[in-house]
Design an enzyme around this catalytic site. Structure first.
Site, PDB file in Angstrom:
ATOM      1  N   HIS A   1      39.454  29.415   0.193  1.00  0.00           N
ATOM      2  CA  HIS A   1      37.995  29.308   0.307  1.00  0.00           C
ATOM      3  C   HIS A   1      37.466  27.901   0.125  1.00  0.00           C
ATOM      4  CE1 HIS A   1      37.082  33.678   0.205  1.00  0.00           C
ATOM      5  NE2 HIS A   1      38.226  33.727  -0.455  1.00  0.00           N
TER       6      HIS A   1
ATOM      7  N   LYS B   1      21.638  27.812  -3.242  1.00  0.00           N
ATOM      8  CA  LYS B   1      23.102  27.874  -3.315  1.00  0.00           C
ATOM      9  C   LYS B   1      23.497  27.119  -4.572  1.00  0.00           C
ATOM     10  CE  LYS B   1      23.157  25.776   0.803  1.00  0.00           C
ATOM     11  NZ  LYS B   1      24.121  26.279   1.742  1.00  0.00           N
ATOM     12  N   ARG B   2      24.788  27.177  -4.973  1.00  0.00           N
ATOM     13  CA  ARG B   2      25.216  26.386  -6.106  1.00  0.00           C
ATOM     14  C   ARG B   2      24.863  24.913  -5.875  1.00  0.00           C
ATOM     15  NH1 ARG B   2      28.387  28.883 -10.116  1.00  0.00           N
ATOM     16  NH2 ARG B   2      28.344  26.789 -11.011  1.00  0.00           N
TER      17      ARG B   2
ATOM     18  N   LYS C   1      27.076  19.816  -1.063  1.00  0.00           N
ATOM     19  CA  LYS C   1      26.050  20.645  -0.407  1.00  0.00           C
ATOM     20  C   LYS C   1      24.768  19.846  -0.161  1.00  0.00           C
ATOM     21  CE  LYS C   1      27.832  24.928  -2.526  1.00  0.00           C
ATOM     22  NZ  LYS C   1      28.163  25.872  -1.450  1.00  0.00           N
TER      23      LYS C   1
ATOM     24  N   THR D   1      27.780  31.557   3.411  1.00  0.00           N
ATOM     25  CA  THR D   1      27.413  32.932   3.758  1.00  0.00           C
ATOM     26  C   THR D   1      25.902  33.122   3.603  1.00  0.00           C
ATOM     27  OG1 THR D   1      28.095  33.499   1.507  1.00  0.00           O
ATOM     28  CG2 THR D   1      29.596  34.107   3.281  1.00  0.00           C
TER      29      THR D   1
ATOM     30  N   LYS E   1      22.846  35.197   5.863  1.00  0.00           N
ATOM     31  CA  LYS E   1      21.769  36.066   5.357  1.00  0.00           C
ATOM     32  C   LYS E   1      20.429  35.610   5.903  1.00  0.00           C
ATOM     33  CE  LYS E   1      24.643  36.591   1.342  1.00  0.00           C
ATOM     34  NZ  LYS E   1      25.017  35.977   0.071  1.00  0.00           N
TER      35      LYS E   1
HETATM   36  C1  26W Z   1      38.766  26.637 -10.132  1.00  0.00           C
HETATM   37  C2  26W Z   1      37.524  27.379 -10.162  1.00  0.00           C
HETATM   38  C3  26W Z   1      37.015  27.732  -8.829  1.00  0.00           C
HETATM   39  C4  26W Z   1      36.168  28.797  -8.728  1.00  0.00           C
HETATM   40  C5  26W Z   1      35.674  29.148  -7.501  1.00  0.00           C
HETATM   41  C6  26W Z   1      37.378  27.025  -7.709  1.00  0.00           C
HETATM   42  C7  26W Z   1      36.895  27.381  -6.490  1.00  0.00           C
HETATM   43  C8  26W Z   1      36.049  28.438  -6.381  1.00  0.00           C
HETATM   44  C9  26W Z   1      35.568  28.882  -5.040  1.00  0.00           C
HETATM   45  C10 26W Z   1      36.538  28.451  -3.990  1.00  0.00           C
HETATM   46  C11 26W Z   1      34.218  28.432  -4.740  1.00  0.00           C
HETATM   47  C12 26W Z   1      33.584  29.231  -3.647  1.00  0.00           C
HETATM   48  O1  26W Z   1      32.830  30.122  -3.929  1.00  0.00           O
HETATM   49  N1  26W Z   1      33.854  28.905  -2.377  1.00  0.00           N
HETATM   50  C13 26W Z   1      33.032  29.401  -1.297  1.00  0.00           C
HETATM   51  O2  26W Z   1      33.594  30.564  -0.731  1.00  0.00           O
HETATM   52  C14 26W Z   1      32.712  31.132   0.206  1.00  0.00           C
HETATM   53  C15 26W Z   1      33.313  32.428   0.682  1.00  0.00           C
HETATM   54  O3  26W Z   1      34.424  32.202   1.484  1.00  0.00           O
HETATM   55  C16 26W Z   1      32.434  30.169   1.338  1.00  0.00           C
HETATM   56  O4  26W Z   1      31.475  30.734   2.189  1.00  0.00           O
HETATM   57  C17 26W Z   1      31.925  28.837   0.800  1.00  0.00           C
HETATM   58  O5  26W Z   1      31.811  27.901   1.834  1.00  0.00           O
HETATM   59  C18 26W Z   1      32.860  28.324  -0.255  1.00  0.00           C
HETATM   60  O6  26W Z   1      32.333  27.154  -0.874  1.00  0.00           O
END
Ligand code: 26W
Length: 839
Positions: free
Chosen positions: A380, A571-572, A577, A679, A683
């Site tokens: 992701h 968003k975060r 971003k 995502t 929406k």
């Molecule tokens: C190490 C902690 C950690 C926690 C969460 C590292 C990375 C993450 C995720 C990868 C962050 C995340 O939410 N990524 C998002 O995933 C979505 C679903 O696929 C995508 O639409 C977003 O672009 C992506 O940033």
């Protein structure tokens, strides 16, 4: 299995309790619902009419609805068992479910009946539904995606079960105090969760620590024992996942950590009684809190504990169920698939090897043949800092047996690499699961790729970049493993649920089938130029804008005029971003107002919201900047009516349900090549917002679907970003562009931080830094120009309405129903199982 749950002994003398077929179905008419509600309220919860707390009617209604799910839930389970169908397990550290009650009414089609019964009781359904706490067991995109996937799987009747953690504290609540983010804990389980079903009879034991011993048994076979461990119990709690009007109810199983009742006798005897009991306390910490970081988590031991806890409990649970109906593992891989949601549950690969070898006496090769045929990994993120690594010493201390297994996987894998690239020692070093260095590290993404039969990205560009960049070596070795699965969102929650007026309008014109088959939205095309339809479309957008304006007023204290463009970025908060780019543009607009340059002006209300990771200073400073800019602009009479700015506090799933239907312009402005998919963009599109965006993530596919003329494009491409880093000269950009230099000067003058000198220096440094990873100023001019196009388009109300309708009716690709069909076709290969539909 029941060793530590002695109250779950099996019945010997008693007969099994009456089976399901003898239970009369529960009524779903207003009267039955009303009676059931009263029963729970008065008898189970013991409340009277004097009780004013909204929590109890909420709870009574939830119990009433859960009862209606229960028979469908059991039937779904039996249908899966009876057909012995292939299953998928979605393993994820995050499930961002949001509220359950209204979703349950929507999917069971009970809204009208409940409304009627509540009308009779004199209760306000909306108020009660809104009192539900969000289940915020996720950070952002990845966690919400997991929740949308579950909804689609249940709707498509796919036998998919989610496995996650039952965090006592979910995502922190965000307050804004004097413009700063302040975190508050989210003790969402404090008053109980009426939707969960505790299943202590399926408790599992999870080992931590200890050491390994090797013994040769009497058949001459070497056996490994993992001894001296400190065990923790994993207790499952099930959450029902109803499909849309189809009788299916799937399961999300969340694990809670608990202490065993075994005392460490040595410690006990040496008089450390309290220490021994304290130890038990620490067991419960494992599922205490969700880690609030969405990109980097620097090797925290507790996080690794969480990951192993989820992996081990879930795998043992799947094996337990498997062995109820099968004698061995010979066709396990044909019948089971584990989808790993990012690298977070990747330790499952090593854990499954351990279970097969150490507990079920398989050889390495047998175990590997099974494991590597049923694991599939979804990536992701492309951000290098988000790629998980664990220090080898930490691993050795916490999970010694698993580290041994990882080393063995690696040594066999590197032999394969050496065969493929003879003599190429650099390649071996690059691809090794163990990164050498002063403190060697386990590279979890590499373990995930090596142990899985499928590796997928989440949007076309993202997958391409994985193949060409980050994972190129692995792509060269195993090109067929790699595939793309573009994300989606569930149209139940994100259109039918959150936008009831639009739902009704669409249904009036093309019937109700679109809710399960979003491609039907195309049928709206013939109404595109129908006056009546267009008028209603506009009216609905206005009404959703009023609802949003009301929320903004209560949450931010800012007045949004519904005639203005509602320009939204939620968003975060993260540098990639580029919320910064957005606020720089706001400052530019403000400069124009101050300079009296309001030619072709369109009034705007800019809304920005999102949480910053508590340790991410730059993200927190960006929130402060947005708040300060908002404060100045909103209080400047010159800007009144032309421009408003608000920072939305505590952005979450439920807020988005109000925000996305009321938005005109969706901001998707990440540096190209950094946002895996996005995502939120989907929406907004589904609800008729137009996008201003870069060629990043799923924006590219959104633009393809809606047509270039209905999308406001700006900025460098991913390729251009890659190739122009070395010649990036932000100072030159500032000097050559008077609008940009005016914005930078304004910031430098301290206009937005008059009482806090130097406050925003880190932001100024970052945008002027030639090594700025996010190249904010490189895209600023192009962004300003695209925003001018937005203003022009908005002034042409006819054109805007056409573009808005086109967005909704072109959004069908972005339903998770499509996404799940593709996962199933290419990866899982499950048969759909109908659970004897009652509807
Ligand atoms: C190490 C902690 C950690 C926690 C969460 C590292 C990375 C993450 C995720 C990868 C962050 C995340 O939410 N990524 C998002 O995933 C979505 C679903 O696929 C995508 O639409 C977003 O672009 C992506 O940033």
């Amino acid at each position: 299995m029941y060793k530590h749950c002695n109250n779950f002994k099996l019945m010997v003398k008693s007969k099994p309790v009456d089976n399901l077929t003898n239970v009369p179905p529960l009524g779903i008419d207003a009267d039955s619902l009303k009676n059931c509600f009263r029963y729970y309220y008065n008898h189970t919860l013991g409340r009277s009419k004097n009780c004013k707390a909204i929590h109890y009617p909420y709870k009574a209604l939830s119990f009433t609805l859960k009862d209606r799910l229960m028979e469908r839930w059991k039937k779904t389970h039996s249908a899966y068992e009876e057909t012995d169908c292939k299953r998928t397990y979605y393993l994820s550290l995050e499930f961002l479910m949001g509220r359950a009650l209204s979703n349950c009414m929507l999917n069971l089609d009970l809204k009208e009946a409940v409304q009627e019964s509540f009308y009779q009781l004199g209760l306000d359904l909306e108020e009660i539904a809104e009192s539900e706490q969000d289940a915020g067991l996720g950070n952002g995109g990845l966690g919400r995606l997991a929740a949308c996937f579950l909804d689609s799987c249940a709707t498509l009747q796919l036998p998919v079960k989610g496995y996650g953690l039952r965090y006592e504290y979910g995502m922190f609540k965000q307050h804004i105090k004097q413009g700063h983010q302040v975190e508050e804990t989210d003790h969402w389980l404090l008053n109980g969760n009426p939707w969960e079903l505790e299943r202590p009879e399926y408790t599992q034991h999870i080992k931590f620590g200890g050491y390994t011993e090797y013994h040769t048994n009497n058949k001459g076979k070497m056996t490994v024992y993992w001894n001296g461990t400190r065990d923790v119990l994993a207790i499952p709690y099930d959450i029902p996942i109803p499909g849309f009007k189809n009788g299916t109810v799937n399961t999300l199983r969340l694990w809670k950590a608990a202490a065993t009742d075994e005392f460490d006798l040595d410690e006990f005897n040496s008089g450390s009684y309290t220490e021994a009991v304290e130890e038990k306390n620490s067991a419960e910490h494992i599922t205490m809190v969700l880690y609030p970081n969405d990109s980097s988590e620097n090797g925290k031991e507790l996080r690794l504990r969480q990951q192993y806890f989820l992996a081990s409990a879930s795998l043992q649970d799947v094996i337990r169920e498997w062995l109820l109906h099968h004698n061995d593992f010979s066709n396990f891989a044909q019948k089971n698939c584990f989808q790993l949601n990012d690298t977070h549950p990747t330790i499952s690969i090593a854990e499954f090897m351990r279970l097969l070898i150490d507990e079920y006496e398989h050889t390495w090769d047998e175990a590997w043949a099974i494991t590597s045929k049923c694991m599939a990994y979804t990536n992701h993120t492309l951000l290098p800092e988000a790629l998980e690594k664990w220090s080898v010493p930490l691993f050795k201390c916490l999970l010694p047996r698993l580290l041994e297994i990882i080393y063995e996987i690696n040594s066999r894998f590197l032999k394969q690499v050496a065969m493929h690239w003879p003599g190429d020692s650099v390649r071996i070093q690059q691809m090794s699961i163990i990164e050498e260095g002063p403190v060697p590290q386990v590279r979890m993404a590499y373990l995930a790729i090596v142990g899985s039969f499928s590796v997928n990205g989440v949007a076309a560009l993202h997958t391409e970049l994985l193949e060409k960049g980050l994972f190129n070596n692995f792509y060269q070795l195993w090109p067929k493993k790699f595939n793309n699965k573009t994300n989606g969102v569930t149209p139940r929650r994100w259109l039918a649920g959150c936008n009831p007026e639009l739902r009704q309008l669409i249904t009036q014109h093309i019937g109700e089938k679109w809710i399960k088959d979003l491609s039907q939205l195309n049928k709206l095309k013939k109404y595109l130029n129908k006056k009546d339809f267009r008028e209603q479309w506009k009216k609905i957008k206005q009404s959703n804008k009023s609802r949003l304006a009301h929320l903004v007023k209560t949450e931010c204290g800012v007045d949004f005029n519904t005639d203005a463009i509602f320009d939204v970025q939620v968003k975060r908060i993260h540098e990639y971003k580029r919320q910064l780019l957005n606020i720089l543009h706001v400052i530019h607009l403000y400069n124009r107002i101050k300079a009296g340059d309001t030619k072709n002006w369109a009034n705007r209300c800019v809304l920005i919201g999102g949480k910053a990771a508590p340790g991410y200073a730059m993200a927190k400073l960006t929130i402060k900047l947005i708040s300060n800019v908002a404060e100045i602009i909103n209080n400047d009479p010159q800007a009144d009516g032309l421009l408003k700015v608000a920072f939305f506090p505590n952005y979450n799933v439920s807020a988005m349900e109000i925000i996305c239907p009321g938005t005109d312009l969706s901001e998707q402005i990440s540096t190209a090549g950094k946002e895996a998919s996005g995502t939120g963009n989907m929406k907004f599109m589904m609800n008729g917002a137009l996008t201003i965006g870069t060629l990043d993530g799923a924006n590219i596919e959104i633009r393809e679907e809606v047509g270039n003329e209905n999308f406001f494009l700006f900025g460098l491409t991913a390729e251009e970003v890659q190739s122009s880093h070395h010649q990036y000269n932000p100072v030159e950009i500032i000097n050559k562009d008077k609008d940009i230099s005016a914005v930078v000067k304004m910031l430098e003058s301290g206009y937005f931080n008059q009482c806090e000198p130097q406050l925003f220096d880190p932001i100024l440094h970052s945008i002027k830094n030639p090594y700025d990873m996010w190249m904010t100023l490189a895209d600023f001019r192009s962004y300003i120009d695209a925003q001018e196009q937005v203003s022009l388009a908005y002034q042409d109300s006819k054109r805007w309405t056409t573009m808005s309708i086109m967005n909704t009716l072109s959004s069908s690709k972005f339903s998770t129903d499509r996404t799940m069909e593709e996962y199933n076709r290419d990866i899982w290969k499950l048969d759909k199982v109908s659970a004897h539909p009652i509807e």
